[in-house]
Design a protein around this motif. Structure first.
Motif, PDB file in Angstrom:
ATOM      1  N   ALA A   1      52.385  41.412  15.062  1.00 52.62           N
ATOM      2  CA  ALA A   1      52.232  42.957  15.296  1.00 52.62           C
ATOM      3  C   ALA A   1      53.073  43.525  14.427  1.00 52.62           C
ATOM      4  O   ALA A   1      54.411  43.141  14.222  1.00 52.62           O
ATOM      5  N   VAL A   2      52.811  44.871  14.110  1.00 51.00           N
ATOM      6  CA  VAL A   2      53.648  45.649  13.456  1.00 51.00           C
ATOM      7  C   VAL A   2      54.818  45.990  14.460  1.00 51.00           C
ATOM      8  O   VAL A   2      54.617  46.204  15.592  1.00 51.00           O
ATOM      9  N   SER A   3      56.233  46.154  13.808  1.00 47.66           N
ATOM     10  CA  SER A   3      57.239  46.718  14.747  1.00 47.66           C
ATOM     11  C   SER A   3      58.462  47.107  13.785  1.00 47.66           C
ATOM     12  O   SER A   3      58.374  47.334  12.997  1.00 47.66           O
ATOM     13  N   THR A   4      59.343  47.705  14.688  1.00 43.03           N
ATOM     14  CA  THR A   4      60.366  48.244  14.126  1.00 43.03           C
ATOM     15  C   THR A   4      61.329  47.332  13.373  1.00 43.03           C
ATOM     16  O   THR A   4      61.770  47.725  12.137  1.00 43.03           O
ATOM     17  N   ALA A   5      61.304  45.970  13.826  1.00 41.40           N
ATOM     18  CA  ALA A   5      61.953  44.924  13.071  1.00 41.40           C
ATOM     19  C   ALA A   5      61.406  44.695  11.619  1.00 41.40           C
ATOM     20  O   ALA A   5      62.033  44.262  10.920  1.00 41.40           O
ATOM     21  N   GLY A   6      60.029  45.085  11.526  1.00 45.93           N
ATOM     22  CA  GLY A   6      59.498  44.962  10.320  1.00 45.93           C
ATOM     23  C   GLY A   6      60.048  45.696   9.444  1.00 45.93           C
ATOM     24  O   GLY A   6      60.192  45.552   8.273  1.00 45.93           O
ATOM     25  N   ASP A   7      60.189  47.144   9.605  1.00 49.04           N
ATOM     26  CA  ASP A   7      60.766  48.346   8.916  1.00 49.04           C
ATOM     27  C   ASP A   7      62.022  47.793   8.664  1.00 49.04           C
ATOM     28  O   ASP A   7      62.666  48.186   7.213  1.00 49.04           O
ATOM     29  N   ILE A   8      63.097  47.192   9.226  1.00 53.20           N
ATOM     30  CA  ILE A   8      64.420  46.998   9.177  1.00 53.20           C
ATOM     31  C   ILE A   8      64.472  45.863   8.153  1.00 53.20           C
ATOM     32  O   ILE A   8      65.348  46.093   7.335  1.00 53.20           O
ATOM     33  N   TYR A   9      63.515  44.986   8.101  1.00 54.63           N
ATOM     34  CA  TYR A   9      63.429  43.635   7.089  1.00 54.63           C
ATOM     35  C   TYR A   9      63.235  44.519   5.769  1.00 54.63           C
ATOM     36  O   TYR A   9      64.011  44.357   4.738  1.00 54.63           O
ATOM     37  N   SER A  10      62.247  45.171   5.635  1.00 53.59           N
ATOM     38  CA  SER A  10      62.049  46.188   4.302  1.00 53.59           C
ATOM     39  C   SER A  10      63.246  46.928   3.880  1.00 53.59           C
ATOM     40  O   SER A  10      63.651  46.884   2.587  1.00 53.59           O
ATOM     41  N   LEU A  11      63.942  47.649   4.774  1.00 58.55           N
ATOM     42  CA  LEU A  11      65.170  48.328   4.565  1.00 58.55           C
ATOM     43  C   LEU A  11      66.316  47.551   3.961  1.00 58.55           C
ATOM     44  O   LEU A  11      66.814  47.869   3.003  1.00 58.55           O
ATOM     45  N   GLY A  12      66.434  46.068   4.565  1.00 60.70           N
ATOM     46  CA  GLY A  12      67.356  45.401   4.045  1.00 60.70           C
ATOM     47  C   GLY A  12      67.032  44.957   2.586  1.00 60.70           C
ATOM     48  O   GLY A  12      68.016  44.833   1.817  1.00 60.70           O
ATOM     49  N   ILE A  13      66.008  44.588   2.238  1.00 62.21           N
ATOM     50  CA  ILE A  13      65.586  44.212   1.106  1.00 62.21           C
ATOM     51  C   ILE A  13      65.812  45.332  -0.115  1.00 62.21           C
ATOM     52  O   ILE A  13      66.321  45.170  -1.119  1.00 62.21           O
ATOM     53  N   LEU A  14      65.284  46.666   0.428  1.00 62.88           N
ATOM     54  CA  LEU A  14      65.804  47.680  -0.162  1.00 62.88           C
ATOM     55  C   LEU A  14      67.142  48.045  -0.590  1.00 62.88           C
ATOM     56  O   LEU A  14      67.588  48.573  -1.752  1.00 62.88           O
ATOM     57  N   LEU A  15      68.001  47.714   0.454  1.00 57.41           N
ATOM     58  CA  LEU A  15      69.285  48.223   0.218  1.00 57.41           C
ATOM     59  C   LEU A  15      69.954  46.922  -0.861  1.00 57.41           C
ATOM     60  O   LEU A  15      70.626  47.345  -1.743  1.00 57.41           O
ATOM     61  N   LEU A  16      69.631  45.628  -0.723  1.00 57.32           N
ATOM     62  CA  LEU A  16      70.087  44.710  -1.718  1.00 57.32           C
ATOM     63  C   LEU A  16      69.368  45.045  -3.062  1.00 57.32           C
ATOM     64  O   LEU A  16      70.274  44.954  -3.972  1.00 57.32           O
ATOM     65  N   GLU A  17      68.367  45.871  -3.237  1.00 51.37           N
ATOM     66  CA  GLU A  17      67.812  46.040  -4.565  1.00 51.37           C
ATOM     67  C   GLU A  17      68.634  47.229  -5.261  1.00 51.37           C
ATOM     68  O   GLU A  17      68.940  47.119  -6.265  1.00 51.37           O
ATOM     69  N   MET A  18      68.941  48.018  -4.408  1.00 48.31           N
ATOM     70  CA  MET A  18      69.727  49.308  -4.717  1.00 48.31           C
ATOM     71  C   MET A  18      70.805  49.235  -5.314  1.00 48.31           C
ATOM     72  O   MET A  18      71.372  49.535  -6.130  1.00 48.31           O
TER      73      MET A  18
END
Length: 388
Positions: free
Chosen positions: A257-274
């Motif tokens: 199921a969709v969860s806050t932890a899923g957003d946090i994963y995407s945030l982590g990848i986004l930070l690494l890319e930035m």
């Protein structure tokens, strides 16, 4: 008539009369109260603006011309629009209604935008639900216009000539990252019920004239069940993989199921890319080597080596203390990105923790810069040489 019966009838009348009045008032109020769907649709409109007609958008975009096209995605296209009655530009998101799920996206985004209002989230101005000049159903949302485009264009410039005008400095990236985590913390912890974005990626981060960031595109967002604690929240309406390749949480591919932890994963990848300038979908990342592993293997000694070199175009002359401080800061940012993008949801940082850590990193850098005069961002080679 017995006295006891009279008393009983009087008592019953005294009870039933106010109950009848309350019931009538409830029925009357229910008839006056608009449906939840109507509320959700009407509340998307800014108080200053009325619902906009289709022909006004047609004129404002010059017939939805290619010249005014800002971007295109699976759910529709976004155009620059200047209305006859306004002297400023807007962004118009036109939904692709060819499939039912895209039509549903309009309703989802309306409902999400009805619930949220934050300085780091894109602001909806008004909406349009009508028919176009061909008699086909037409739905669009009108947003504030972001003159500096999206974050993806700044992290991966199309121009072959990289300058300070088309790249981001270290300080700008830190500010943008802080804006993003503020938006996500608001969605997860301060919306009632919580909202899951489901599609965090650079192209959904928009930049204002002052380069402050706004999180946009809520077309596949999900609203969580109430009375759930952070870290254990899950959507009541999630089906299939939700998000974009490279940024979507691995558990979504397994049907979770969709969860806050899923957003946090995407945030982590986004930070690494930035801070590396490396996209998680680029060809060098395949099999077991992803962006997460690439950064994890480089820490702590090679943090400067993997940092996006375009940051150092915004240069100055570094001294040794500046070089050491920049390296420490990059290690902190990379570790936060790794903590957020761990494979298992239970191992990831919580939203509040990620927000606090990002602000601590940004504030520490600003304090350091304040104590050492003007910002000094030197070329990578010079920084590395000063550390040797």
């Amino acid at each position: 008539m017995p006295k006891s019966l009279v008393v009983s009838l009087a008592t019953a009348g005294a009870i039933l009369l106010p109950l009848s009045v309350i019931l009538l008032l409830w029925i009357f109020c229910k008839k006056l109260k608009p449906s939840q769907k109507t509320l959700a649709h009407n509340a998307t409109v800014d108080d200053h603006y009325k619902r906009i007609p289709y022909h006004a958008l047609l004129r404002g975009t010059n017939g939805f011309s290619i010249a005014n096209l800002l971007g295109r995605g699976s759910y529709g296209a976004v155009y620059k629009c200047v209305l006859d009655t306004e002297d400023r530009a807007f962004a118009v998101k036109v939904f692709n209604l060819g499939q039912s799920r895209y039509s549903k996206s309009f309703e989802v985004e309306c409902e999400a935008m009805r619930r949220i209002r934050h300085r780091c989230l894109i602001k909806i101005i008004t909406s349009c639900s009508s028919v176009n000049h061909q008699g086909q159903e037409f739905k669009a949302l009108v947003f504030e216009f972001m003159p500096n485009g999206n974050l993806d264009g700044w992290l991966h410039p199309k121009s072959q000539e990289l300058t300070t005008n088309n790249t981001l400095s270290l300080a700008q990236r830190l500010d943008i990252a802080a804006n993003i985590v503020d938006a996500i913390e608001y969605l997860h912890n301060y919306c009632q019920p919580s909202v899951i974005h489901c599609d965090l990626k650079p192209s959904n981060i928009l930049l204002a004239g002052d380069m402050s960031a706004r999180v946009g595109d809520f077309g596949i967002s999900r609203i969580l069940q109430e009375n759930t604690s952070e870290g254990m929240q899950s959507s009541y309406s999630s089906t299939g993989i939700r998000g974009s390749i490279g940024y979507v949480a691995p558990e979504y591919g397994e049907g979770s199921a969709v969860s806050t932890a899923g957003d946090i994963y995407s945030l982590g990848i986004l930070l690494l890319e930035m801070f590396t300038g490396r996209s998680p979908t680029e060809g060098t990342f395949r099999d077991s080597l992803g962006l997460h592993k690439f950064v994890e293997d480089a820490l702590p000694d090679r943090s400067l080596e993997i940092a996006d070199p375009t940051m150092w175009l915004h240069n100055g002359q570094p001294d040794n203390s500046t070089s050491i401080r920049i390296q420490e800061l990059l290690v902190s940012v990379f570790r936060l990105g790794i903590s957020c993008s761990k494979q298992q949801p239970r191992d990831r940082a919580l939203t509040r923790e990620a927000a606090e850590e990002m602000h601590d990193i940004r504030d520490a850098y600003l304090k350091f810069i304040g104590e050492h005069g003007a910002e000094k961002e030197a070329p990578t080679r010079e920084i590395q040489n000063s550390l040797e």
